[in-house]
Structure formats: structure tokens, C-alpha cells
Write a protein that holds these residues in place. Sequence first.
Motif, PDB file in Angstrom:
ATOM      1  N   UNK A  48      -4.954   6.894 -13.480  1.00 23.25           N
ATOM      2  CA  UNK A  48      -3.717   6.657 -12.610  1.00 23.25           C
ATOM      3  C   UNK A  48      -4.585   6.649 -11.263  1.00 23.25           C
ATOM      4  N   UNK A  49      -5.498   7.614 -10.872  1.00 17.46           N
ATOM      5  CA  UNK A  49      -5.897   7.557  -9.666  1.00 17.46           C
ATOM      6  C   UNK A  49      -6.903   6.636  -9.474  1.00 17.46           C
ATOM      7  N   UNK A  50      -7.849   6.297 -10.442  1.00 16.76           N
ATOM      8  CA  UNK A  50      -8.641   4.945 -10.290  1.00 16.76           C
ATOM      9  C   UNK A  50      -7.970   3.831 -10.131  1.00 16.76           C
ATOM     10  N   UNK A  51      -6.733   3.723 -10.945  1.00 16.02           N
ATOM     11  CA  UNK A  51      -6.111   2.347 -10.567  1.00 16.02           C
ATOM     12  C   UNK A  51      -5.502   2.333  -9.139  1.00 16.02           C
ATOM     13  N   UNK A  52      -4.917   3.362  -8.765  1.00 18.24           N
ATOM     14  CA  UNK A  52      -4.175   3.497  -7.656  1.00 18.24           C
ATOM     15  C   UNK A  52      -5.400   3.246  -6.439  1.00 18.24           C
ATOM     16  N   UNK A  53      -6.648   3.756  -6.561  1.00 14.59           N
ATOM     17  CA  UNK A  53      -7.524   3.624  -5.576  1.00 14.59           C
ATOM     18  C   UNK A  53      -8.005   2.300  -5.589  1.00 14.59           C
ATOM     19  N   UNK A  54      -8.154   1.712  -6.692  1.00 13.71           N
ATOM     20  CA  UNK A  54      -8.587   0.285  -7.028  1.00 13.71           C
ATOM     21  C   UNK A  54      -7.440  -0.650  -6.196  1.00 13.71           C
ATOM     22  N   UNK A  55      -6.355  -0.677  -6.641  1.00 11.76           N
ATOM     23  CA  UNK A  55      -5.474  -1.418  -5.949  1.00 11.76           C
ATOM     24  C   UNK A  55      -5.286  -1.355  -4.482  1.00 11.76           C
ATOM     25  N   UNK A  56      -5.467  -0.203  -3.987  1.00 13.39           N
ATOM     26  CA  UNK A  56      -5.420   0.217  -2.588  1.00 13.39           C
ATOM     27  C   UNK A  56      -6.460  -0.499  -1.865  1.00 13.39           C
ATOM     28  N   UNK A  57      -7.600  -0.481  -2.400  1.00 10.67           N
ATOM     29  CA  UNK A  57      -8.781  -0.720  -2.041  1.00 10.67           C
ATOM     30  C   UNK A  57      -8.871  -2.528  -1.827  1.00 10.67           C
ATOM     31  N   UNK A  85       1.000  -1.237   0.027  1.00 11.69           N
ATOM     32  CA  UNK A  85      -0.034   0.104  -0.148  1.00 11.69           C
ATOM     33  C   UNK A  85       0.794   1.191  -0.001  1.00 11.69           C
ATOM     34  N   UNK A  86       2.005   1.378   0.837  1.00  7.76           N
ATOM     35  CA  UNK A  86       2.902   2.625   0.723  1.00  7.76           C
ATOM     36  C   UNK A  86       3.479   2.473  -0.665  1.00  7.76           C
TER      37      UNK A  86
END
Length: 129
Positions: A62-71, A47-48
Amino acid sequence: MIEYKNNFILLSSQFKNRKQKMFKQLDKLKYLLDVCNKIESRLQHKILNIEEKFSNKNNLTDDMRKNNIIFNSKKQLHNIRDSKIEIIKALFTVNSNIENLFLRIDQLCFDNIVMFSTIMRNFDELTKI
């Protein structure tokens, strides 16, 4: 009394086997807890790293990909933590069962020793009559 001695030897062997099984259970649970801790640590680092990786990117994709991976990673983290709670509960249960077994065995052996001592004293008194 000789028959009881043979039973006691058999019972002590059974207690030893039962004790070994319980300690094996305890070891397996400790191992599972250790594995869960390692997975949890890896997920936290993931996550970090994702947050660092996407920190310079400002577009929506990229923001959506990041949020999806973090979620998804946080969801896995939550599942791991739930598993850890169940493992810890099982550890306490097994540990409590081990303690109860030893306490019960000690209590019964103590009672038998006291009873045997009383019987021996009574035999001594009978010989004095």
C-alpha cells in the motif's frame, strides 16, 4: 487629403480587426489559465485524498501504491505549473502587444493632427499674404 481620409477609414477598420484578434487571443489564454488552475486544484485534492486514504495502512504494498500515485500526481502538477508559466508569459506578451499597438496608433494620430493643424495654419497665412 481626401485620398488620405479614405486610407484612414480603411486603416481604422484594419486596426479594429487586429485589435479584435488580439483580444480573442487574450480571452483564449485566460481560459487556458483558468482550466490549468482547475486541474491544478483537482490534483492537489487528489494528493490529499490519497494521503488520507493510505494513512491507516502500514504495509509495504500500500505504501508503494500510495507513493506511486502521489509521484505521478506531483509530476502532472509540475507539468501543469510549467504550462501555466508559459500561458502567463504569453498573456504578458499579448497584453504588451495590445498596449504597444494602441500607443503607436495614438502617437501617429496625434502627429497627424498636429501636422494637419500646421498645414491649415499655413494655408491661412497664405491667404493673408
